[in-house]
Design an enzyme around this catalytic site. Sequence first.
Site, PDB file in Angstrom:
ATOM      1  N   SER A  51      52.978  45.297  44.592  1.00 14.61           N
ATOM      2  CA  SER A  51      53.515  44.022  45.053  1.00 14.61           C
ATOM      3  C   SER A  51      52.573  42.906  44.620  1.00 14.61           C
ATOM      4  O   SER A  51      51.342  43.063  44.681  1.00 14.61           O
ATOM      5  CB  SER A  51      53.661  44.008  46.576  1.00 14.61           C
ATOM      6  OG  SER A  51      54.248  42.788  47.002  1.00 14.61           O
ATOM      7  N   GLU A  52      53.166  41.760  44.183  1.00 15.00           N
ATOM      8  CA  GLU A  52      52.361  40.680  43.603  1.00 15.00           C
ATOM      9  C   GLU A  52      51.329  40.100  44.558  1.00 15.00           C
ATOM     10  O   GLU A  52      50.343  39.498  44.119  1.00 15.00           O
ATOM     11  CB  GLU A  52      53.240  39.522  43.125  1.00 15.00           C
ATOM     12  CG  GLU A  52      54.203  39.857  42.013  1.00 15.00           C
ATOM     13  CD  GLU A  52      55.619  39.867  42.509  1.00 15.00           C
ATOM     14  OE1 GLU A  52      56.388  38.980  42.119  1.00 15.00           O
ATOM     15  OE2 GLU A  52      55.961  40.773  43.301  1.00 15.00           O
ATOM     16  N   ASN A  53      51.556  40.234  45.865  1.00 12.28           N
ATOM     17  CA  ASN A  53      50.587  39.673  46.799  1.00 12.28           C
ATOM     18  C   ASN A  53      49.336  40.523  46.943  1.00 12.28           C
ATOM     19  O   ASN A  53      48.443  40.184  47.710  1.00 12.28           O
ATOM     20  CB  ASN A  53      51.230  39.408  48.169  1.00 12.28           C
ATOM     21  CG  ASN A  53      51.818  40.660  48.793  1.00 12.28           C
ATOM     22  OD1 ASN A  53      52.413  41.479  48.098  1.00 12.28           O
ATOM     23  ND2 ASN A  53      51.677  40.803  50.094  1.00 12.28           N
ATOM     24  N   GLY A  54      49.251  41.618  46.179  1.00 15.29           N
ATOM     25  CA  GLY A  54      48.008  42.372  46.109  1.00 15.29           C
ATOM     26  C   GLY A  54      48.008  43.711  46.795  1.00 15.29           C
ATOM     27  O   GLY A  54      47.084  44.039  47.545  1.00 15.29           O
ATOM     28  N   SER A  93      45.930  41.311  40.981  1.00 11.76           N
ATOM     29  CA  SER A  93      47.336  41.697  40.994  1.00 11.76           C
ATOM     30  C   SER A  93      48.043  41.264  39.721  1.00 11.76           C
ATOM     31  O   SER A  93      48.763  42.049  39.085  1.00 11.76           O
ATOM     32  CB  SER A  93      48.028  41.080  42.213  1.00 11.76           C
ATOM     33  OG  SER A  93      49.372  41.503  42.278  1.00 11.76           O
TER      34      SER A  93
END
Length: 229
Positions: A51-54, A93
Amino acid sequence: MSAAFTPLTRDGIAARLAQDIQDGWHVNLGIGMPELVANYLPEGREILLHSENGVLGMGPSPDEADIDWTLINAGKKPITLLPGASFFDHAWSFGIVRGGHLELCVLGGYQVAPNGDLANWARDANDPLPAIGGAMDLAAGAQRIFVMMTHNDKTGAPKVLESCQFPLTGAGIAKRVYTDLCVLDLTGGIFTVTDMVDGLSRDELQNRSGAQLHFADQVAVMQDVTQAG
């Protein structure tokens, strides 16, 4: 008149797509419908969800009683974590994304063309997420893009088109499209139907599409396994 047929549910589309995710892949699931894929990954395959938020190593959606709101994905939905999951900042990320380390990204779609063009980003301030967001990076950085969407919009207009009319998220990026009616392979600049829901005729599917469809020698029957029993 065509025989009666039942389109797949959103979960049914997710379950069908999940079968094509290979062992060992690192996968990003886009915001919205693609998030459902996490609940249907085949047993026995080691698949790491990003997920892009890490986050790397997400599991299926939690039961309501087990929700921990400190654990969310990029769409602000609650998640679970698998053993060995990791957290990192946005720089790391997007280094994963832009470095080509994702074997697959699953994105939703407004329109798809047979050359692989995809339009999937919100178009005005009335949409929940009115910006292209991380999809721009994912479209350019992931090794392959699968698109998950309904075959037609709420007005009945086709989303499978000869050319996209909306602004593109990426040009020539989509490799496969999973809809509530069929699975389309995008090879050689054409839509090739590989799977169809039971009872749907080829003529009916063509009539519901805005582009010329081709059909594989053997077209599989799609079943909604989430509705069984």
